[in-house]
Design a protein around this motif. Sequence first.
Motif, PDB file in Angstrom:
ATOM      1  N   SER A  59      -4.037   4.463 -17.365  1.00  0.00           N
ATOM      2  CA  SER A  59      -4.944   3.689 -18.218  1.00  0.00           C
ATOM      3  C   SER A  59      -6.411   3.923 -17.901  1.00  0.00           C
ATOM      4  O   SER A  59      -7.264   3.869 -18.773  1.00  0.00           O
ATOM      5  CB  SER A  59      -4.641   2.197 -18.087  1.00  0.00           C
ATOM      6  N   ASP A  60      -6.685   4.116 -16.612  1.00  0.00           N
ATOM      7  CA  ASP A  60      -8.070   4.257 -16.154  1.00  0.00           C
ATOM      8  C   ASP A  60      -8.884   3.007 -16.482  1.00  0.00           C
ATOM      9  O   ASP A  60     -10.105   3.061 -16.660  1.00  0.00           O
ATOM     10  CB  ASP A  60      -8.720   5.493 -16.777  1.00  0.00           C
ATOM     11  N   ALA A  61      -8.186   1.849 -16.573  1.00  0.00           N
ATOM     12  CA  ALA A  61      -8.870   0.587 -16.867  1.00  0.00           C
ATOM     13  C   ALA A  61      -9.542   0.065 -15.601  1.00  0.00           C
ATOM     14  O   ALA A  61      -8.943   0.091 -14.519  1.00  0.00           O
ATOM     15  CB  ALA A  61      -7.868  -0.447 -17.391  1.00  0.00           C
ATOM     16  N   PRO A  62     -10.769  -0.428 -15.702  1.00  0.00           N
ATOM     17  CA  PRO A  62     -11.504  -0.871 -14.505  1.00  0.00           C
ATOM     18  C   PRO A  62     -10.886  -2.085 -13.819  1.00  0.00           C
ATOM     19  O   PRO A  62     -11.089  -2.287 -12.630  1.00  0.00           O
ATOM     20  CB  PRO A  62     -12.893  -1.203 -15.057  1.00  0.00           C
ATOM     21  N   HIS A  63     -10.143  -2.909 -14.564  1.00  0.00           N
ATOM     22  CA  HIS A  63      -9.592  -4.132 -13.989  1.00  0.00           C
ATOM     23  C   HIS A  63      -8.196  -3.933 -13.398  1.00  0.00           C
ATOM     24  O   HIS A  63      -7.616  -4.882 -12.873  1.00  0.00           O
ATOM     25  CB  HIS A  63      -9.540  -5.233 -15.047  1.00  0.00           C
ATOM     26  N   VAL A  64      -7.655  -2.739 -13.497  1.00  0.00           N
ATOM     27  CA  VAL A  64      -6.329  -2.464 -12.935  1.00  0.00           C
ATOM     28  C   VAL A  64      -6.508  -1.738 -11.608  1.00  0.00           C
ATOM     29  O   VAL A  64      -7.025  -0.622 -11.558  1.00  0.00           O
ATOM     30  CB  VAL A  64      -5.489  -1.589 -13.895  1.00  0.00           C
ATOM     31  N   GLU A  65      -6.074  -2.405 -10.540  1.00  0.00           N
ATOM     32  CA  GLU A  65      -6.223  -1.827  -9.209  1.00  0.00           C
ATOM     33  C   GLU A  65      -4.925  -1.985  -8.424  1.00  0.00           C
ATOM     34  O   GLU A  65      -4.243  -3.002  -8.531  1.00  0.00           O
ATOM     35  CB  GLU A  65      -7.368  -2.500  -8.443  1.00  0.00           C
ATOM     36  N   SER A  66      -4.600  -0.968  -7.655  1.00  0.00           N
ATOM     37  CA  SER A  66      -3.409  -1.009  -6.821  1.00  0.00           C
ATOM     38  C   SER A  66      -3.808  -0.881  -5.363  1.00  0.00           C
ATOM     39  O   SER A  66      -4.789  -0.206  -5.033  1.00  0.00           O
ATOM     40  CB  SER A  66      -2.448   0.124  -7.195  1.00  0.00           C
ATOM     41  N   ALA A  67      -3.032  -1.522  -4.496  1.00  0.00           N
ATOM     42  CA  ALA A  67      -3.298  -1.442  -3.065  1.00  0.00           C
ATOM     43  C   ALA A  67      -2.723  -0.170  -2.456  1.00  0.00           C
ATOM     44  O   ALA A  67      -2.911   0.104  -1.278  1.00  0.00           O
ATOM     45  CB  ALA A  67      -2.706  -2.663  -2.358  1.00  0.00           C
ATOM     46  N   VAL A  68      -2.025   0.611  -3.280  1.00  0.00           N
ATOM     47  CA  VAL A  68      -1.363   1.833  -2.804  1.00  0.00           C
ATOM     48  C   VAL A  68      -1.856   3.026  -3.618  1.00  0.00           C
ATOM     49  O   VAL A  68      -1.980   2.941  -4.841  1.00  0.00           O
ATOM     50  CB  VAL A  68       0.171   1.708  -2.934  1.00  0.00           C
ATOM     51  N   LYS A  69      -2.135   4.128  -2.961  1.00  0.00           N
ATOM     52  CA  LYS A  69      -2.556   5.343  -3.641  1.00  0.00           C
ATOM     53  C   LYS A  69      -1.386   5.930  -4.428  1.00  0.00           C
ATOM     54  O   LYS A  69      -0.226   5.795  -4.045  1.00  0.00           O
ATOM     55  CB  LYS A  69      -3.076   6.379  -2.634  1.00  0.00           C
ATOM     56  N   LEU A  70      -1.704   6.599  -5.529  1.00  0.00           N
ATOM     57  CA  LEU A  70      -0.670   7.102  -6.435  1.00  0.00           C
ATOM     58  C   LEU A  70       0.362   8.016  -5.760  1.00  0.00           C
ATOM     59  O   LEU A  70       1.569   7.814  -5.963  1.00  0.00           O
ATOM     60  CB  LEU A  70      -1.321   7.832  -7.615  1.00  0.00           C
ATOM     61  N   PRO A  71      -0.031   9.021  -4.974  1.00  0.00           N
ATOM     62  CA  PRO A  71       0.994   9.888  -4.360  1.00  0.00           C
ATOM     63  C   PRO A  71       1.977   9.111  -3.493  1.00  0.00           C
ATOM     64  O   PRO A  71       3.190   9.347  -3.540  1.00  0.00           O
ATOM     65  CB  PRO A  71       0.165  10.873  -3.519  1.00  0.00           C
ATOM     66  N   ILE A  72       1.448   8.172  -2.712  1.00  0.00           N
ATOM     67  CA  ILE A  72       2.319   7.362  -1.850  1.00  0.00           C
ATOM     68  C   ILE A  72       3.204   6.464  -2.703  1.00  0.00           C
ATOM     69  O   ILE A  72       4.395   6.275  -2.413  1.00  0.00           O
ATOM     70  CB  ILE A  72       1.467   6.523  -0.874  1.00  0.00           C
ATOM     71  N   ALA A  73       2.630   5.911  -3.763  1.00  0.00           N
ATOM     72  CA  ALA A  73       3.394   5.027  -4.647  1.00  0.00           C
ATOM     73  C   ALA A  73       4.570   5.768  -5.273  1.00  0.00           C
ATOM     74  O   ALA A  73       5.689   5.233  -5.339  1.00  0.00           O
ATOM     75  CB  ALA A  73       2.485   4.468  -5.730  1.00  0.00           C
ATOM     76  N   VAL A  74       4.338   6.987  -5.736  1.00  0.00           N
ATOM     77  CA  VAL A  74       5.407   7.781  -6.356  1.00  0.00           C
ATOM     78  C   VAL A  74       6.502   8.088  -5.342  1.00  0.00           C
ATOM     79  O   VAL A  74       7.700   7.973  -5.638  1.00  0.00           O
ATOM     80  CB  VAL A  74       4.836   9.087  -6.936  1.00  0.00           C
ATOM     81  N   ILE A  75       6.102   8.457  -4.137  1.00  0.00           N
ATOM     82  CA  ILE A  75       7.076   8.756  -3.079  1.00  0.00           C
ATOM     83  C   ILE A  75       7.918   7.523  -2.771  1.00  0.00           C
ATOM     84  O   ILE A  75       9.154   7.606  -2.637  1.00  0.00           O
ATOM     85  CB  ILE A  75       6.362   9.254  -1.807  1.00  0.00           C
ATOM     86  N   LEU A  76       7.271   6.373  -2.663  1.00  0.00           N
ATOM     87  CA  LEU A  76       7.991   5.140  -2.339  1.00  0.00           C
ATOM     88  C   LEU A  76       8.915   4.722  -3.475  1.00  0.00           C
ATOM     89  O   LEU A  76      10.035   4.255  -3.235  1.00  0.00           O
ATOM     90  CB  LEU A  76       6.991   4.023  -2.024  1.00  0.00           C
ATOM     91  N   LEU A  77       8.475   4.879  -4.701  1.00  0.00           N
ATOM     92  CA  LEU A  77       9.324   4.547  -5.852  1.00  0.00           C
ATOM     93  C   LEU A  77      10.578   5.419  -5.856  1.00  0.00           C
ATOM     94  O   LEU A  77      11.695   4.918  -6.065  1.00  0.00           O
ATOM     95  CB  LEU A  77       8.547   4.730  -7.153  1.00  0.00           C
ATOM     96  N   LEU A  78      10.400   6.710  -5.637  1.00  0.00           N
ATOM     97  CA  LEU A  78      11.542   7.622  -5.602  1.00  0.00           C
ATOM     98  C   LEU A  78      12.456   7.319  -4.421  1.00  0.00           C
ATOM     99  O   LEU A  78      13.692   7.354  -4.551  1.00  0.00           O
ATOM    100  CB  LEU A  78      11.050   9.075  -5.526  1.00  0.00           C
ATOM    101  N   ALA A  79      11.855   7.012  -3.268  1.00  0.00           N
ATOM    102  CA  ALA A  79      12.641   6.736  -2.070  1.00  0.00           C
ATOM    103  C   ALA A  79      13.480   5.477  -2.234  1.00  0.00           C
ATOM    104  O   ALA A  79      14.683   5.459  -1.910  1.00  0.00           O
ATOM    105  CB  ALA A  79      11.720   6.608  -0.858  1.00  0.00           C
ATOM    106  N   VAL A  80      12.852   4.410  -2.730  1.00  0.00           N
ATOM    107  CA  VAL A  80      13.573   3.146  -2.910  1.00  0.00           C
ATOM    108  C   VAL A  80      14.696   3.298  -3.928  1.00  0.00           C
ATOM    109  O   VAL A  80      15.805   2.796  -3.735  1.00  0.00           O
ATOM    110  CB  VAL A  80      12.599   2.029  -3.349  1.00  0.00           C
ATOM    111  N   THR A  81      14.424   4.009  -5.009  1.00  0.00           N
ATOM    112  CA  THR A  81      15.448   4.222  -6.034  1.00  0.00           C
ATOM    113  C   THR A  81      16.623   5.015  -5.474  1.00  0.00           C
ATOM    114  O   THR A  81      17.789   4.656  -5.680  1.00  0.00           O
ATOM    115  CB  THR A  81      14.849   4.966  -7.247  1.00  0.00           C
ATOM    116  N   THR A  82      16.325   6.077  -4.748  1.00  0.00           N
ATOM    117  CA  THR A  82      17.373   6.919  -4.169  1.00  0.00           C
ATOM    118  C   THR A  82      18.189   6.167  -3.126  1.00  0.00           C
ATOM    119  O   THR A  82      19.431   6.193  -3.139  1.00  0.00           O
ATOM    120  CB  THR A  82      16.768   8.179  -3.530  1.00  0.00           C
TER     121      THR A  82
END
Length: 238
Positions: free
Chosen positions: A196-219
Amino acid sequence: MVATIARLTLATLFGHRRGLLLFVLPVVLLALCVLLALTVDDTADFSTALLQQFGLAVILPLVALIAATGAIATEIDDGSIVYLLSKPIKRYTIILTKAGVAIGVILALGAIPMTLAGIILDPSDLRTALAFGIGALVAGIAYTAIFTAISVISANAVTIGLLYSLLWESVMGQYVDGAKALSVQQWSLAVIQKLSDAPHVESAVKLPIAVILLLAVTTVGLTLAITRLRSLVLSTSE
């Protein structure tokens, strides 16, 4: 046989009273958004906050909980899972098919309503609305793996899942800094922030780490569920 498993899973999901909640929850989200759109002059200022704090943190985990636990926990509780276990079906086929059905339900009753909610609140920002829809689906896949594993491992899957959804994801995952890094909500927010690149949307986790964690938890979640289901077969045969 996959089609039969999917059909039985859908019948189980929507054949119980709690299946009604699968429709009630997105209706509540959309009704709230419509009400705000009709009564507030400019909903764009707080649209992302509402989508995150109510849609992504509350509605989506509950929809995923009902869909994932209803897909298999109900059959384990009432013993009807024996019908499938008695057939020459790979155990991973059972788990993956049921998880696939749950994800489909989450797409229809979680991700799409999230997108519609974003459009209702801010029709001028379709990109953010679509980003929240994709983020909701990504989170829903991870939740499905988590709740499926809990369903096969514990007889109290709904209770455990409810505590996880309301306490960890809705509270800890939003307001406690140390817990944010381990929140599916925050991982999906990293995806939403990128899309989105929206200014009000912020995550405490960087995208590469987030993707890795999402894949890891799912697996890991689906692997645990498959492994546990195999042990249930062994105990049943004994």
